[in-house]
Write an enzyme that holds these catalytic residues in place. Structure first.
Site, short mmCIF file in Angstrom:
data_model
loop_
_atom_site.label_atom_id
_atom_site.label_comp_id
_atom_site.label_asym_id
_atom_site.label_seq_id
_atom_site.Cartn_x
_atom_site.Cartn_y
_atom_site.Cartn_z
N HIS A 153 0.77 -1.55 0.43
CA HIS A 153 0.27 -0.21 -0.25
C HIS A 153 0.74 1.70 -0.07
O HIS A 153 0.75 3.02 -0.17
CB HIS A 153 -1.42 -0.49 0.78
CG HIS A 153 -2.30 -0.74 1.28
ND1 HIS A 153 -2.80 -1.18 1.84
CD2 HIS A 153 -1.98 -1.13 0.17
CE1 HIS A 153 -3.06 -2.70 1.53
NE2 HIS A 153 -3.52 -2.50 0.16
N CYS A 202 7.88 19.50 -5.37
CA CYS A 202 8.88 19.08 -5.82
C CYS A 202 10.08 19.81 -5.79
O CYS A 202 9.91 20.57 -6.24
CB CYS A 202 8.28 18.37 -7.37
SG CYS A 202 9.83 17.34 -8.37
#
Length: 304
Positions: A153, A202
């Protein structure tokens, strides 16, 4: 191919077909709870797969986001951990995950985490293998010392850019200045409504795209590379332990039963009987930190 029988690979509650299962492989009325018998099987196993769930981390103090912990503020966790929620309200979703990150960063591995890691290290010296296939998104297996971990997950301590797709490990606390002291689960706390350009961004040159937690949201497809590795371990293991999982989130809920369908012994360690207990040869009830260490301790036949 075991996982190729799964109709849907997206994460969710009961959305994956398990029609390939023909029924329990052991007498549903009498799962075995004889530790000495399990230990004999353990002593002969060469490739051990250990499937872990939120219950292992719960013993470290990490909420399972089920039952009494099902809500964060006034929202269900399943309603926040979706691509749609992140697209609509990225600030709210990041507050939720910031709360989870900060909590996980301040927790220590449980006795079960440590027992698994010690077992892996010990058996490696004997030419035997242990792989952890975990549904947990925290970092506690790594902190405990486990080396061979497949995270189906995703990883709460990683981020992924929604623009360029770059994935990186990120254990910063806080992950960005705007999230400092945010994320309280108190239902009376209002959303911080952080501007998108102040949320985690980012670091790749010429990108600066919005980051998201590198976890599998509900309704998203699981990483095919991870699933391929999981499938290989499921096909080759000669002993499986299912530890601290409710066995209701698919496709992970079918891993243990599919291994059992090959005739491989499967032992479940949980606080209570689960929907998949009837498929397993062994069931040991109680806290994993109590039941698992003696199950994985050195056997008298081991040459250390």
């Amino acid at each position: 191919m075991l996982l190729r029988n799964c109709a849907v690979f997206s994460r969710g509650l009961g959305i994956c077909s398990t029609h390939v299962m023909k029924g329990p492989t052991v007498d549903a009325a009498r799962p075995i709870s004889d530790m000495s018998e399990f230990r004999k099987v353990f002593s002969n196993a060469k490739r051990i797969a250990i499937i872990t769930g939120a219950g292992v981390s719960a013993e470290s103090g990490v909420p399972t986001f089920r039952g009494e912990h099902e809500k964060w503020r006034k929202w269900l966790s399943q309603d926040l951990a979706t691509p749609e929620a992140f697209s609509r309200t990225p600030s709210r979703v990041w507050e939720f995950y910031h709360y989870r990150r900060e909590m996980a960063l301040n927790k220590k591995p449980s006795a079960a985490h440590l027992a698994i890691a010690e077992c892996e290290a010990r058996l490696r010296k004997q030419g035997r293998s242990v792989v952890v296939i975990t549904q947990s998104i925290d970092d506690l297996h790594r902190q405990a010392g486990s080396k061979h971990v497949l995270k189906v997950h995703g990883n709460l301590m990683e981020t992924r850019c929604v623009s360029c797709g770059h994935v990186t490990v990120n254990r910063k606390s806080p992950i960005c200045a705007a999230l400092k002291d945010k994320g309280s689960p108190d239902p009376d706390v209002a959303d911080a409504q952080i501007p998108v350009d102040k949320l985690p961004r980012c670091g790749e040159s010429d990108c600066r795209g919005l980051l998201r937690p590198n976890v599998v949201f509900f309704g998203e497809t699981l990483d095919s590379h991870i699933l391929t590795k999981v499938e290989k371990e499921m096909e080759t293991c000669d002993l499986c332990l299912v530890v601290g999982t409710s066995s209701i989130v698919y496709p992970a809920a079918m891993f243990g039963p599919q291994i059992a369908s090959r005739g491989v012994p499967v032992a479940e360690f949980n606080m209570k009987i689960t929907p998949k207990s009837e498929y397993f040869m062994y069931h040991f009830q109680g806290p994993c930190g109590t039941t698992l260490p003696p199950a994985l301790a050195p056997h008298e036949s081991e040459v250390i």
